[in-house]
Design a protein around this motif. Structure first.
Motif, PDB file in Angstrom:
ATOM      1  N   LEU A 193       0.817  -1.214   0.000  1.00 34.23           N
ATOM      2  CA  LEU A 193       0.000   0.000   0.000  1.00 34.23           C
ATOM      3  C   LEU A 193       0.845   1.255   0.000  1.00 34.23           C
ATOM      4  CD1 LEU A 193      -2.617  -1.077   2.640  1.00 34.23           C
ATOM      5  CD2 LEU A 193      -2.960  -0.906   0.194  1.00 34.23           C
ATOM      6  N   VAL A 194       1.810   1.297   0.903  1.00 35.36           N
ATOM      7  CA  VAL A 194       2.625   2.504   1.032  1.00 35.36           C
ATOM      8  C   VAL A 194       3.363   2.785  -0.260  1.00 35.36           C
ATOM      9  CG1 VAL A 194       4.630   3.491   2.176  1.00 35.36           C
ATOM     10  CG2 VAL A 194       2.870   2.348   3.514  1.00 35.36           C
ATOM     11  N   LEU A 210       7.977  17.620  -1.977  1.00 40.55           N
ATOM     12  CA  LEU A 210       8.433  16.314  -1.515  1.00 40.55           C
ATOM     13  C   LEU A 210       9.949  16.271  -1.380  1.00 40.55           C
ATOM     14  CD1 LEU A 210       6.002  13.965  -3.451  1.00 40.55           C
ATOM     15  CD2 LEU A 210       6.191  14.205  -0.978  1.00 40.55           C
ATOM     16  N   ASN A 211      10.654  16.961  -2.260  1.00 39.36           N
ATOM     17  CA  ASN A 211      12.106  17.066  -2.119  1.00 39.36           C
ATOM     18  C   ASN A 211      12.461  17.768  -0.816  1.00 39.36           C
ATOM     19  OD1 ASN A 211      12.816  15.741  -4.475  1.00 39.36           O
ATOM     20  ND2 ASN A 211      12.793  17.599  -5.715  1.00 39.36           N
ATOM     21  N   ASP A 212      11.722  18.831  -0.490  1.00 39.41           N
ATOM     22  CA  ASP A 212      11.949  19.526   0.776  1.00 39.41           C
ATOM     23  C   ASP A 212      11.652  18.596   1.952  1.00 39.41           C
ATOM     24  OD1 ASP A 212      12.716  21.941  -0.369  1.00 39.41           O
ATOM     25  OD2 ASP A 212      10.662  22.703  -0.465  1.00 39.41           O
ATOM     26  N   LEU A 213      10.598  17.824   1.827  1.00 31.80           N
ATOM     27  CA  LEU A 213      10.233  16.898   2.894  1.00 31.80           C
ATOM     28  C   LEU A 213      11.348  15.890   3.133  1.00 31.80           C
ATOM     29  CD1 LEU A 213       6.765  15.170   3.207  1.00 31.80           C
ATOM     30  CD2 LEU A 213       8.858  13.930   3.667  1.00 31.80           C
ATOM     31  N   TYR A 214      11.870  15.268   2.065  1.00 28.91           N
ATOM     32  CA  TYR A 214      12.935  14.276   2.207  1.00 28.91           C
ATOM     33  C   TYR A 214      14.182  14.888   2.828  1.00 28.91           C
ATOM     34  CZ  TYR A 214      10.640  10.630  -0.587  1.00 28.91           C
ATOM     35  OH  TYR A 214       9.785   9.665  -1.044  1.00 28.91           O
ATOM     36  N   ASN A 215      14.393  16.171   2.586  1.00 29.46           N
ATOM     37  CA  ASN A 215      15.578  16.829   3.141  1.00 29.46           C
ATOM     38  C   ASN A 215      15.281  17.506   4.479  1.00 29.46           C
ATOM     39  OD1 ASN A 215      18.345  17.167   2.743  1.00 29.46           O
ATOM     40  ND2 ASN A 215      18.097  19.251   1.980  1.00 29.46           N
ATOM     41  N   VAL A 273      12.543   0.699 -11.263  1.00 31.02           N
ATOM     42  CA  VAL A 273      11.927   1.924 -10.757  1.00 31.02           C
ATOM     43  C   VAL A 273      12.997   2.844 -10.172  1.00 31.02           C
ATOM     44  CG1 VAL A 273      10.277   2.880  -9.103  1.00 31.02           C
ATOM     45  CG2 VAL A 273       9.748   0.756 -10.300  1.00 31.02           C
ATOM     46  N   SER A 274      13.930   2.271  -9.434  1.00 28.92           N
ATOM     47  CA  SER A 274      14.983   3.064  -8.796  1.00 28.92           C
ATOM     48  C   SER A 274      15.847   3.786  -9.816  1.00 28.92           C
ATOM     49  CB  SER A 274      15.874   2.159  -7.935  1.00 28.92           C
ATOM     50  OG  SER A 274      15.148   1.586  -6.881  1.00 28.92           O
ATOM     51  N   TYR A 275      16.099   3.136 -10.952  1.00 27.64           N
ATOM     52  CA  TYR A 275      16.981   3.726 -11.951  1.00 27.64           C
ATOM     53  C   TYR A 275      16.251   4.631 -12.942  1.00 27.64           C
ATOM     54  CZ  TYR A 275      20.102   0.009 -10.287  1.00 27.64           C
ATOM     55  OH  TYR A 275      20.865  -0.818  -9.497  1.00 27.64           O
ATOM     56  N   ASN A 276      14.976   4.350 -13.206  1.00 28.07           N
ATOM     57  CA  ASN A 276      14.311   5.024 -14.320  1.00 28.07           C
ATOM     58  C   ASN A 276      13.112   5.890 -13.952  1.00 28.07           C
ATOM     59  OD1 ASN A 276      16.067   3.741 -16.210  1.00 28.07           O
ATOM     60  ND2 ASN A 276      14.852   1.879 -16.062  1.00 28.07           N
ATOM     61  N   ALA A 277      12.440   5.598 -12.846  1.00 26.64           N
ATOM     62  CA  ALA A 277      11.234   6.355 -12.510  1.00 26.64           C
ATOM     63  C   ALA A 277      11.591   7.758 -12.046  1.00 26.64           C
ATOM     64  CB  ALA A 277      10.434   5.629 -11.432  1.00 26.64           C
ATOM     65  N   GLU A 330      11.776   6.961  -3.183  1.00 26.70           N
ATOM     66  CA  GLU A 330      11.138   5.970  -2.310  1.00 26.70           C
ATOM     67  C   GLU A 330      11.594   4.561  -2.672  1.00 26.70           C
ATOM     68  OE1 GLU A 330       8.541   5.810   1.018  1.00 26.70           O
ATOM     69  OE2 GLU A 330       9.175   7.538  -0.146  1.00 26.70           O
ATOM     70  N   ALA A 331      11.689   4.274  -3.964  1.00 28.56           N
ATOM     71  CA  ALA A 331      12.137   2.959  -4.401  1.00 28.56           C
ATOM     72  C   ALA A 331      13.586   2.705  -4.005  1.00 28.56           C
ATOM     73  CB  ALA A 331      11.978   2.834  -5.913  1.00 28.56           C
ATOM     74  N   MET A 332      14.414   3.726  -4.092  1.00 26.03           N
ATOM     75  CA  MET A 332      15.818   3.563  -3.731  1.00 26.03           C
ATOM     76  C   MET A 332      15.989   3.251  -2.250  1.00 26.03           C
ATOM     77  SD  MET A 332      17.675   6.528  -6.017  1.00 26.03           S
ATOM     78  CE  MET A 332      19.343   5.938  -5.749  1.00 26.03           C
ATOM     79  N   VAL A 333      15.136   3.829  -1.414  1.00 29.49           N
ATOM     80  CA  VAL A 333      15.213   3.544   0.019  1.00 29.49           C
ATOM     81  C   VAL A 333      14.952   2.068   0.272  1.00 29.49           C
ATOM     82  CG1 VAL A 333      14.174   3.993   2.269  1.00 29.49           C
ATOM     83  CG2 VAL A 333      14.579   5.881   0.691  1.00 29.49           C
ATOM     84  N   TRP A 334      13.881   1.555  -0.341  1.00 35.05           N
ATOM     85  CA  TRP A 334      13.556   0.145  -0.137  1.00 35.05           C
ATOM     86  C   TRP A 334      14.602  -0.771  -0.763  1.00 35.05           C
ATOM     87  CZ3 TRP A 334      10.652  -1.630   3.426  1.00 35.05           C
ATOM     88  CH2 TRP A 334       9.590  -0.852   3.922  1.00 35.05           C
TER      89      TRP A 334
END
Length: 402
Positions: free
Chosen positions: A17-18, A51-56, A222-226, A232-236
């Motif tokens: 879901l997340v 969202l970039n601000d949120l991640y940082n 997804v991590s490389y192309n999305a 989010e994909a890179m974190v997982w």
């Protein structure tokens, strides 16, 4: 660590879901009559920067933009959900801190209230409403199932609601290529869970069959192309490669990218420090760990005792390896102090800091102090704990030498 059936089920469901619905919180460029805000280019740009601000961990900047969205689109669940994400990331550095729970849950409840109205009153937009309803329920379930909350009843109820809405939204998978992210996590974890917890295999028969290899491949894609779900994909992917696939080199590359891109995110910062330490790259790890401690001292947002415990322990190990025993002792004691602040005195960082302090005392000829440290470990650790066995062995060796 023991897991209840509810928790494992929620792990599979909520991860899907997340990821799946979190990606839907990003605008799609695909036109479709069932999409309202997600295909709006202006909203797309606004959400991306926020969202970039949120991640940082630039929460005021992110909140300003999300509040602007809420003023314009009060009738839509998107701004309420994004505001909730701010509170979620405030929780992330230290999940033991429950001070943000109430506000986080309030935003998720607002997302649900507004989403249900959109879902019920505007049938043409049911798909988009279902995305956010599943997301809000999914995040609530994930919080309730956390080790510090353990509210299994509420977690199970939220998970069921999330799954119901997800099943409806998945009928429209062709709406967005970002859905690949959700499929990737589901494919991976729906296989990983029964592999590691065989007793749960009968329970998971009710879920569609996954493919772990395919899931990993999809997650890498997804991590490389999305664009929208890339971070989010890179974190997982980083966590999966490091913890489950034993591919530390790839995990390290991702951790380095995340830290360099979001240098003020304490979670990314400490994960990068952890990877440097694990790979034995002490020269690089030292300034990174010192920077974490400096940010804690300066009161920077998100930097607290959890990150400090990591950094202090790694520095203790680095200085002990260099035979800078006084510096090592100072940082092991600091690690213990941080662990005590967050009630983590049963953690490996705490116990092995005590063992290290005993080692240092022994090397400095203070046998009585060394024995005291090893005995303290035995009192703190469980008998099956490796730290307990280690301390017991060291204590016997010392006593034989007397």
């Amino acid at each position: 660590m023991e897991f209840s059936v509810f928790k494992i089920l929620l792990l599979v469901v909520v991860l899907l879901l997340v990821a799946d619905i979190r990606s839907q919180a990003q605008p799609s460029t695909r036109k479709d009559t069932t999409i309202i805000l997600l295909s709006n280019v202006g909203v797309q740009l606004e959400c991306t920067q926020a969202l970039n601000d949120l991640y940082n961990f630039k929460f005021p900047q992110a909140e300003f933009q999300f509040q602007y969205l809420r003023a314009r689109y009060r009738w839509h669940p998107l701004p309420y959900f994004l505001m909730g994400l701010i509170e979620w990331w405030k929780i992330m550095p230290n999940t033991k801190d429950t001070s943000h729970d109430e506000k986080f849950l309030a935003y998720m409840d607002s997302t649900i209230e507004v989403g249900e109205k959109l879902y019920d009153d505007y049938p043409a937009y049911k798909t988009e409403a279902a995305f956010f309803l599943a997301a809000a329920y999914g995040f609530k379930g994930r919080l309730y199932s956390d080790e510090e909350r353990k509210n299994w009843r509420k977690a199970a109820a939220a998970g069921k609601n999330a799954l119901d809405y997800l099943e409806e939204s998945k009928e429209q998978e062709n709406l967005s290529p970002e859905l690949l992210f959700g499929d990737a996590l589901y494919n991976y974890f729906s296989v990983w869970v029964p592999e590691n917890y065989p007793a749960l295999r009968p329970v998971l028969w009710f879920f569609r069959k996954g493919d772990k290899a395919l899931g990993l491949k999809q997650l890498k894609e997804v991590s490389y192309n999305a664009f929208y779900t890339r971070t989010e994909a890179m974190v997982w992917l980083m966590r999966i490669l490091n913890s489950y696939e034993k591919d530390q080199q790839q995990a390290f590359q991702i951790s380095e990218y995340l830290f360099q891109t979001y240098p003020d995110n304490p979670y990314f910062h400490r994960y990068y420090a952890r990877m440097l330490y694990s790979l034995g790259r002490y020269m690089e790890a030292e300034p990174v760990c010192k920077n974490i401690l400096a940010k804690i001292d300066s009161g920077q947002v998100g930097y607290e005792a959890t990150s400090g415990r990591y950094a202090a322990f790694f520095l203790g190990q680095i200085y002990e390896a260099r035979r800078k025993l006084d510096d090592a002792k100072k940082h092991y004691e600091l690690c213990m102090k941080f662990a005590e602040q967050i009630g983590a005195t049963d953690s490996g960082y705490y116990l092995y800091s005590m063992i290290a302090l005993g080692e240092i005392a022994e090397m400095q000829g203070r046998k009585a102090d060394a024995k005291a440290w090893f005995k303290a470990v035995q009192k703190k650790a469980g008998r099956k704990d490796e730290a307990y066995k280690d301390a017991k062995w060291r204590l016997k060796r010392l006593e034989k030498g007397d």
